[in-house]
Design a protein around this motif. Structure first.
Motif, PDB file in Angstrom:
ATOM      1  N   LEU A  13       0.849  -1.179   0.000  1.00 34.33           N
ATOM      2  CA  LEU A  13       0.000   0.000   0.000  1.00 34.33           C
ATOM      3  C   LEU A  13       0.893   1.241   0.000  1.00 34.33           C
ATOM      4  N   ALA A  14       0.597   2.185  -0.850  1.00 38.16           N
ATOM      5  CA  ALA A  14       1.384   3.414  -0.919  1.00 38.16           C
ATOM      6  C   ALA A  14       0.540   4.532  -1.505  1.00 38.16           C
ATOM      7  N   ALA A  15       0.977   5.753  -1.242  1.00 40.17           N
ATOM      8  CA  ALA A  15       0.384   6.925  -1.882  1.00 40.17           C
ATOM      9  C   ALA A  15       1.303   7.322  -3.025  1.00 40.17           C
ATOM     10  N   VAL A  70      -0.528   8.928   2.763  1.00 40.48           N
ATOM     11  CA  VAL A  70      -1.328   9.788   1.892  1.00 40.48           C
ATOM     12  C   VAL A  70      -1.439  11.194   2.478  1.00 40.48           C
ATOM     13  N   VAL A  71      -1.395  11.302   3.802  1.00 42.08           N
ATOM     14  CA  VAL A  71      -1.433  12.616   4.446  1.00 42.08           C
ATOM     15  C   VAL A  71      -0.192  13.421   4.051  1.00 42.08           C
ATOM     16  N   LEU A 105      -4.110   6.578  -3.577  1.00 41.25           N
ATOM     17  CA  LEU A 105      -3.761   5.678  -2.487  1.00 41.25           C
ATOM     18  C   LEU A 105      -4.258   4.302  -2.866  1.00 41.25           C
ATOM     19  N   GLY A 106      -3.364   3.350  -2.897  1.00 41.63           N
ATOM     20  CA  GLY A 106      -3.777   2.005  -3.258  1.00 41.63           C
ATOM     21  C   GLY A 106      -2.605   1.057  -3.290  1.00 41.63           C
ATOM     22  N   GLY A 113      12.549  -1.579 -10.503  1.00 39.98           N
ATOM     23  CA  GLY A 113      12.822  -0.199 -10.150  1.00 39.98           C
ATOM     24  C   GLY A 113      11.726   0.781 -10.473  1.00 39.98           C
ATOM     25  N   ASP A 114      10.562   0.291 -10.878  1.00 41.54           N
ATOM     26  CA  ASP A 114       9.446   1.166 -11.217  1.00 41.54           C
ATOM     27  C   ASP A 114       8.221   0.714 -10.432  1.00 41.54           C
ATOM     28  N   ILE A 115       7.174   1.519 -10.438  1.00 36.35           N
ATOM     29  CA  ILE A 115       5.930   1.139  -9.776  1.00 36.35           C
ATOM     30  C   ILE A 115       4.792   1.147 -10.768  1.00 36.35           C
ATOM     31  N   TRP A 116       3.817   0.290 -10.486  1.00 40.44           N
ATOM     32  CA  TRP A 116       2.627   0.159 -11.335  1.00 40.44           C
ATOM     33  C   TRP A 116       1.410   0.245 -10.442  1.00 40.44           C
TER      34      TRP A 116
END
Length: 116
Positions: A13-15, A70-71, A105-106, A113-116
């Motif tokens: 989980l990440a923002a 997320v804040v 946020l999800g 090295g990347d995010i999806w």
């Protein structure tokens, strides 16, 4: 997906904050690149770590950042907006840069090295 590929993929989980920017009016490309580079190095790059984020990647038109909170991503976006507004006040209209910010946020996937 193979077992090897599953081992390389990590979810959490990440923002995610995406800041896209562009010139309001067309102009000299070299001047636009200089202005965008200054925005990135003077405002965006120093700001994101102050709120616990890090830049995942960037292109000529956007910055993709990841935050644990997320804040904090939202606070970063507000300060980014204010910094760009202040910078733009000092510039003539044809040299101002428009910035669009989105936060999601999800569940994200880290891969290569990347995010999806």
């Amino acid at each position: 997906m193979s077992d090897d590929a599953r081992e390389r993929v990590r979810r959490r989980l990440a923002a995610v904050l995406v800041a896209g920017y562009s010139r309001l009016l067309p102009g000299d490309e070299a001047e636009a690149l200089t202005a965008l580079t200054a925005l990135l190095t003077e405002i965006i790059e120093p700001l994101i770590p102050k709120f616990g984020g890090h830049i995942v990647n960037f292109t000529g038109e956007r910055v993709l950042s990841e935050f644990d909170s997320v804040v904090e991503a939202t606070r970063c976006a507000a300060v980014l907006r204010d910094g760009v507004l202040e910078r733009n006040r000092k510039l003539p209209n044809d040299r101002r840069i428009a910035v669009r910010v989105g936060i999601n946020l999800g569940d994200i996937i880290f891969e290569a090295g990347d995010i999806w």
